[in-house]
Design an enzyme around this catalytic site. Structure first.
Site: not given
Ligand code: GAR
Length: 212
Positions: A99, A101, A114, A116, A157
């Site tokens: 989360l 930067l 990454n 998404h 993104d």
């Molecule tokens: C995942 O679903 C990923 O795609 C999303 O965060 C989640 C992390 O889950 N990422 C985003 O939304 C990035 N913009 P996790 O911490 O259980 O692996």
């Protein structure tokens, strides 16, 4: 952006950046432990104390917590992240629900990916994270969603796309139910992208990733 060179002779070293529940990381760890992904996790960097950090420690992985609020600014924060990745001799950086930067320095260009939870370039950008993404997909009336693994640039993104997988949007879906369906695809997409990178099969040309 540099492209990949020759196929590596030993398992590539991953730096995994996390901020949350760590499901993406633990999926990679399970596949690596089962001998199904020829890489190793050299370091996990968490931007805060989180469930993912706990799970990583329990799994015996090297974990560092680098809270953003303790840094003077984004540059100092980014330098700390870069120093940890350098120290672990990381070949590929995987953002797994990260989360904060991190300004990617030139030596890491083309070596950061990454995941998404939508089909980019739709439903991406600043603030588009987790549930917000699925709410937006439902509000737009999409009939299909999915996930995207892409190279990271210093623009949110927008980096070249490596792998996308789709999931249907079903009548009566909530952000939770859609997130769960998309996440099943994420469990496949991220390892696939890492495998392609590790095999030296990706070539970046402008915005396009060519897969050999
Ligand atoms: C995942 O679903 C990923 O795609 C999303 O965060 C989640 C992390 O889950 N990422 C985003 O939304 C990035 N913009 P996790 O911490 O259980 O692996």
């Amino acid at each position: 952006m540099p492209t990949q060179s020759d196929q590596p002779t030993k398992p590539i070293r991953l730096g995994v950046l996390i901020s949350g529940s760590g499901r993406t990381l633990m999926n990679l760890h399970a596949l690596i432990s089962a001998g199904e992904l020829p890489v190793r996790v050299a370091v996990v960097i968490a931007s805060r104390h989180c469930k993912g950090e706990e799970l990583a420690r329990e799994a015996g992985l090297a974990v560092e917590v680098v809270p953003y609020r303790k840094a003077a600014d984004v540059h100092q924060y980014s330098q700390r992240i870069t120093a940890l990745l350098d120290g672990a001799s990381v070949d590929l950086v995987v953002m797994a629900g990260f989360l904060s930067l991190w300004h990617i320095p030139p030596p890491y260009e083309g070596r950061v990916i990454n995941i998404h939870p939508a089909l980019l370039p739709s439903f991406g950008g600043r603030g588009m994270y987790g549930h917000v993404v699925h709410e937006a997909v439902l509000a737009a009336g999409c009939k299909v969603s999915g996930c995207t693994v892409h190279f990271v640039t210093n623009e949110y993104d927008r980096g070249p796309i490596i792998v996308q997988r789709t999931a249907p949007v079903l009548e009566g879906d909530t952000p939770d139910s859609l997130a769960a369906r998309v996440f099943q695809e994420e469990l496949l997409a991220m390892p696939e992208a890492i495998r392609l990178f590790a095999q030296g099969r990706l070539r970046i040309e402008g915005q396009v990733v060519h897969v050999r």
